[in-house]
Design a protein around this motif. Structure first.
Motif, PDB file in Angstrom:
ATOM      1  N   THR A 135       0.743  -1.134  -0.152  1.00 17.96           N
ATOM      2  CA  THR A 135       0.097   0.145   0.079  1.00 17.96           C
ATOM      3  C   THR A 135       0.727   1.305   0.064  1.00 17.96           C
ATOM      4  O   THR A 135       0.474   2.260  -0.795  1.00 17.96           O
ATOM      5  CB  THR A 135      -0.908  -0.104   1.301  1.00 17.96           C
ATOM      6  N   ALA A 136       1.947   1.321   0.673  1.00 14.82           N
ATOM      7  CA  ALA A 136       2.844   2.320   0.898  1.00 14.82           C
ATOM      8  C   ALA A 136       3.509   2.787  -0.583  1.00 14.82           C
ATOM      9  O   ALA A 136       3.508   3.814  -0.967  1.00 14.82           O
ATOM     10  CB  ALA A 136       3.853   2.076   1.916  1.00 14.82           C
ATOM     11  N   LEU A 137       3.630   1.643  -1.365  1.00 11.37           N
ATOM     12  CA  LEU A 137       4.589   1.676  -2.488  1.00 11.37           C
ATOM     13  C   LEU A 137       3.416   2.040  -3.751  1.00 11.37           C
ATOM     14  O   LEU A 137       3.596   2.712  -4.656  1.00 11.37           O
ATOM     15  CB  LEU A 137       5.148   0.419  -2.976  1.00 11.37           C
ATOM     16  N   LEU A 138       2.317   1.512  -3.593  1.00 10.71           N
ATOM     17  CA  LEU A 138       1.334   1.638  -4.768  1.00 10.71           C
ATOM     18  C   LEU A 138      -0.078   2.624  -4.430  1.00 10.71           C
ATOM     19  O   LEU A 138      -0.676   2.948  -5.423  1.00 10.71           O
ATOM     20  CB  LEU A 138       0.494   0.103  -5.281  1.00 10.71           C
TER      21      LEU A 138
ATOM     22  N   LEU B  25      -4.836  -2.459  -2.977  1.00 15.88           N
ATOM     23  CA  LEU B  25      -6.203  -3.399  -2.653  1.00 15.88           C
ATOM     24  C   LEU B  25      -6.059  -4.174  -4.045  1.00 15.88           C
ATOM     25  O   LEU B  25      -6.224  -5.572  -3.938  1.00 15.88           O
ATOM     26  CB  LEU B  25      -7.110  -2.682  -2.630  1.00 15.88           C
ATOM     27  N   LEU B  26      -5.980  -3.634  -5.232  1.00 25.30           N
ATOM     28  CA  LEU B  26      -6.050  -4.697  -6.417  1.00 25.30           C
ATOM     29  C   LEU B  26      -5.024  -5.643  -6.518  1.00 25.30           C
ATOM     30  O   LEU B  26      -5.495  -6.726  -6.818  1.00 25.30           O
ATOM     31  CB  LEU B  26      -5.931  -3.747  -7.757  1.00 25.30           C
ATOM     32  N   ALA B  27      -3.695  -5.358  -6.277  1.00 26.73           N
ATOM     33  CA  ALA B  27      -2.980  -6.284  -6.082  1.00 26.73           C
ATOM     34  C   ALA B  27      -3.055  -7.274  -5.042  1.00 26.73           C
ATOM     35  O   ALA B  27      -2.633  -8.607  -5.362  1.00 26.73           O
ATOM     36  CB  ALA B  27      -1.393  -5.541  -6.044  1.00 26.73           C
ATOM     37  N   ILE B  28      -3.406  -6.946  -3.929  1.00 31.58           N
ATOM     38  CA  ILE B  28      -3.744  -7.817  -2.945  1.00 31.58           C
ATOM     39  C   ILE B  28      -4.627  -8.854  -3.250  1.00 31.58           C
ATOM     40  O   ILE B  28      -4.595 -10.108  -2.951  1.00 31.58           O
ATOM     41  CB  ILE B  28      -4.133  -7.088  -1.650  1.00 31.58           C
ATOM     42  N   VAL B  29      -5.753  -8.258  -3.978  1.00 34.37           N
ATOM     43  CA  VAL B  29      -6.991  -9.205  -4.105  1.00 34.37           C
ATOM     44  C   VAL B  29      -6.380 -10.123  -5.331  1.00 34.37           C
ATOM     45  O   VAL B  29      -6.679 -11.347  -5.258  1.00 34.37           O
ATOM     46  CB  VAL B  29      -8.119  -8.340  -4.704  1.00 34.37           C
TER      47      VAL B  29
ATOM     48  N   PRO C 186      -2.410   8.217  -1.470  1.00 39.12           N
ATOM     49  CA  PRO C 186      -1.720   7.940  -2.554  1.00 39.12           C
ATOM     50  C   PRO C 186      -0.410   7.176  -2.610  1.00 39.12           C
ATOM     51  O   PRO C 186       0.210   6.822  -3.677  1.00 39.12           O
ATOM     52  CB  PRO C 186      -1.270   9.273  -2.987  1.00 39.12           C
ATOM     53  N   GLY C 187       0.086   6.801  -1.480  1.00 39.19           N
ATOM     54  CA  GLY C 187       1.428   5.896  -1.162  1.00 39.19           C
ATOM     55  C   GLY C 187       2.366   7.087  -0.969  1.00 39.19           C
ATOM     56  O   GLY C 187       2.465   8.336  -1.329  1.00 39.19           O
ATOM     57  N   VAL C 188       3.562   6.430  -0.538  1.00 38.83           N
ATOM     58  CA  VAL C 188       4.645   7.481  -0.057  1.00 38.83           C
ATOM     59  C   VAL C 188       5.338   8.137  -1.190  1.00 38.83           C
ATOM     60  O   VAL C 188       6.039   9.053  -1.127  1.00 38.83           O
ATOM     61  CB  VAL C 188       5.757   6.611   0.628  1.00 38.83           C
ATOM     62  N   SER C 189       5.319   7.559  -2.635  1.00 39.50           N
ATOM     63  CA  SER C 189       5.777   8.152  -3.668  1.00 39.50           C
ATOM     64  C   SER C 189       4.828   8.488  -4.714  1.00 39.50           C
ATOM     65  O   SER C 189       5.303   8.448  -5.925  1.00 39.50           O
ATOM     66  CB  SER C 189       6.942   7.135  -4.331  1.00 39.50           C
ATOM     67  N   GLY C 190       3.722   8.617  -4.418  1.00 38.11           N
ATOM     68  CA  GLY C 190       2.906   9.386  -5.310  1.00 38.11           C
ATOM     69  C   GLY C 190       2.215   7.983  -6.223  1.00 38.11           C
ATOM     70  O   GLY C 190       1.590   8.355  -7.247  1.00 38.11           O
ATOM     71  N   GLY C 191       2.161   7.030  -5.382  1.00 38.90           N
ATOM     72  CA  GLY C 191       1.411   6.015  -6.184  1.00 38.90           C
ATOM     73  C   GLY C 191       2.106   5.012  -6.832  1.00 38.90           C
ATOM     74  O   GLY C 191       3.224   4.660  -6.512  1.00 38.90           O
ATOM     75  N   ALA C 192       1.691   4.494  -7.902  1.00 36.64           N
ATOM     76  CA  ALA C 192       2.257   3.276  -8.856  1.00 36.64           C
ATOM     77  C   ALA C 192       3.705   3.690  -9.217  1.00 36.64           C
ATOM     78  O   ALA C 192       4.201   2.589  -9.674  1.00 36.64           O
ATOM     79  CB  ALA C 192       1.491   2.975  -9.803  1.00 36.64           C
ATOM     80  N   ALA C 193       4.254   4.590  -9.329  1.00 37.31           N
ATOM     81  CA  ALA C 193       5.581   4.843  -9.769  1.00 37.31           C
ATOM     82  C   ALA C 193       6.551   4.227  -9.069  1.00 37.31           C
ATOM     83  O   ALA C 193       7.623   4.009  -9.340  1.00 37.31           O
ATOM     84  CB  ALA C 193       6.115   6.544  -9.780  1.00 37.31           C
ATOM     85  N   ALA C 194       6.431   4.077  -7.511  1.00 34.14           N
ATOM     86  CA  ALA C 194       7.198   3.126  -6.829  1.00 34.14           C
ATOM     87  C   ALA C 194       7.416   1.834  -6.973  1.00 34.14           C
ATOM     88  O   ALA C 194       8.567   1.350  -6.667  1.00 34.14           O
ATOM     89  CB  ALA C 194       6.721   3.365  -5.400  1.00 34.14           C
TER      90      ALA C 194
END
Length: 449
Positions: A55-58, A64-68, A196-204
């Motif tokens: 969650t922190a990275l995405l 949530l999508l990745a976890i599911v 949004p995550g620690v790095s602005g979302g999916a970029a991490a």
């Protein structure tokens, strides 16, 4: 129970663990009892930590999508392997013997049985460290006592794992609920959905890499699910039992970590993940501190006992010994490794090796699909087609892991293994050998029973 169905250890009379033969119908257990074994295994703090890291990275929604998605993969993979053992009563080593050969299986089974002992050492060492950080108690002493306790529980057998699961899962829910309540008192749950995550979302990171993390967390014991689900009444009951873990328990644990990170309650969440223990372990009175101590031991103990059981069942069959003897031997080895501090070096290696495990399960499932409903003959010494499938799958997963981690490497490895094995088996015309009518079909390793 007859004499063949029990083991006498000192003054104790314990149920046989059937290391070298299928679990007979008379000893199969109810679906709730088997489900309790699996249900209490993944509902652990470790999964909450990983859920928080994802969650922190995405960000929350993509996390949530990745976890599911990861839990769907685990549900299908572990469920299919569970069905095989539920129908046959065979543990993982016996199933592997039918696919990799009566000698070749020792490599596949020994590989997984060693990985899970590594996880036992890691989690036992983590128990001592966590108690030390939370309460200041002597780390080495706590590690030693925890190792002895976990060995003793595993020694009792599958019944003890079932009881432990009945305690561990509800305890996790209680502690997680308390942590969320404490966070909500400060208004921290207000905008979790838009985190949004620690790095602005999916970029991490990528969703594919996150799905791999979810699957790899239980790739080893998930592949060895037969050690647990062979006790089910039938294949359908085994699938129901494993589904209590994937998606239910595992999804809950990951989501708890995800929500807690998205609430902003965790400092440095990309490293600490959803570790909610500090939220209530200190500063809230002796009652919550005592609950935290019990939670650490029971929660990490659930992982340790299950992993040690997997390792002991696997190695006992390979060595022609007994599960309880190997529980003591492997438990001592793992505890010594934890006391020596080398457990902290295991994590990266265990995670990398975990990527190479699912191709084993893919080969087993493909073999079942190709050979069903044929009755298996006595397996050859080494079935090179099965090893070729595993090797290609592991190579493909390894390439993706190191060169293109944005993709779901575990799925790549499984597909490569399944396709390779299917092509080789069909090409050699050995997809469905049948035993001679009326011929007795020996179990792999039955000479050691």
């Amino acid at each position: 129970m007859t004499g063949a169905d029990v083991e006498h250890v000192g003054g104790l009379e314990l149920e046989s663990e059937f290391e070298h033969q299928p679990v007979p119908a008379s000893h199969r257990k109810s679906t709730p009892a088997v489900a309790a074994v699996w249900f209490g295994f993944p509902m652990i703090l470790t999964c909450a930590v990983f859920g928080g890291v994802i969650t922190a990275l995405l960000g929350f929604r993509q996390g949530l999508l990745a976890i599911v998605l990861g839990n769907v993969v685990l549900m299908l993979y572990v469920g299919a392997l569970s069905y095989l053992s539920g129908e046959s009563g065979l543990n993982f080593a016996l199933v592997a013997g039918r696919v990799f050969g009566r000698y070749g299986y020792t490599l596949a089974s020994g590989f997984l049985a060693t990985i899970v002992v590594g996880w036992f050492a890691f989690q036992t060492g983590l128990t001592g460290l966590t108690v030390n950080q939370s309460f200041g108690w002597n780390e080495k002493l706590v590690t030693l006592l925890a190792g002895i306790l976990f060995i003793a529980i595993t020694f009792i057998g599958i019944r003890a794992l079932s009881v432990l699961g009945m305690v561990a899962a509800p305890l996790f829910l209680v502690v997680a609920a308390v942590a969320l309540w404490l966070i909500s008192r400060t208004g921290g749950l207000g905008d979790v959905w838009n985190y949004p995550g620690v790095s602005g979302g999916a970029a991490a990171t990528s969703i594919g890499a996150a799905v791999t993390l979810v699957v790899a967390t239980f790739a080893d014991s998930g592949t060895m699910t037969g050690d647990f689900t062979r006790w089910s009444r039938n294949g359908r009951a085994a699938v129901l039992a494993s589904s209590s873990a994937f998606p239910v328990a595992n999804l809950v644990a990951f989501l708890v970590g995800a929500v807690i990170v998205a609430s902003g309650a965790i400092s440095d969440p990309q490293v600490n993940g959803g570790n909610f223990l500090p939220v209530f372990a200190t500063g809230h009175g002796w009652l919550l501190s005592a609950l935290a101590l019990v939670f650490i031991v029971v929660n990490l103990g659930s992982v340790c006992t299950h992993c040690l059981y997997n390792g002991a069942v696997g190695w006992s069959h390979i060595l022609g010994s007994r599960m309880r003897l190997l529980t003591v031997v492997l438990g001592i080895v793992g505890t010594v490794a934890a006391l020596a501090g080398v457990w902290s070096l295991f994590l990266d290696w265990l995670n990398i090796l975990g990527v190479f495990v699912p191709p084993i399960g893919a080969v087993i499932l493909t073999d079942y699909a190709l050979r069903r409903p044929a009755v298996p003959e006595e397996p050859s010494g080494v079935r090179w087609t099965a090893f070729a499938g595993w090797a290609v799958g592991a190579l493909a997963a390894g390439i993706v892991h190191f060169q293109a981690p944005q993709y779901v490497e575990v799925l790549v490895g499984m597909l490569a293994a399944a396709l390779t094995y299917a092509v080789l088996v069909l090409a050699t015309g050995r997809s469905g050998h049948r035993a001679r009518p009326g011929a007795r079909v020996p179990e792999p390793g039955s000479s050691r029973a």
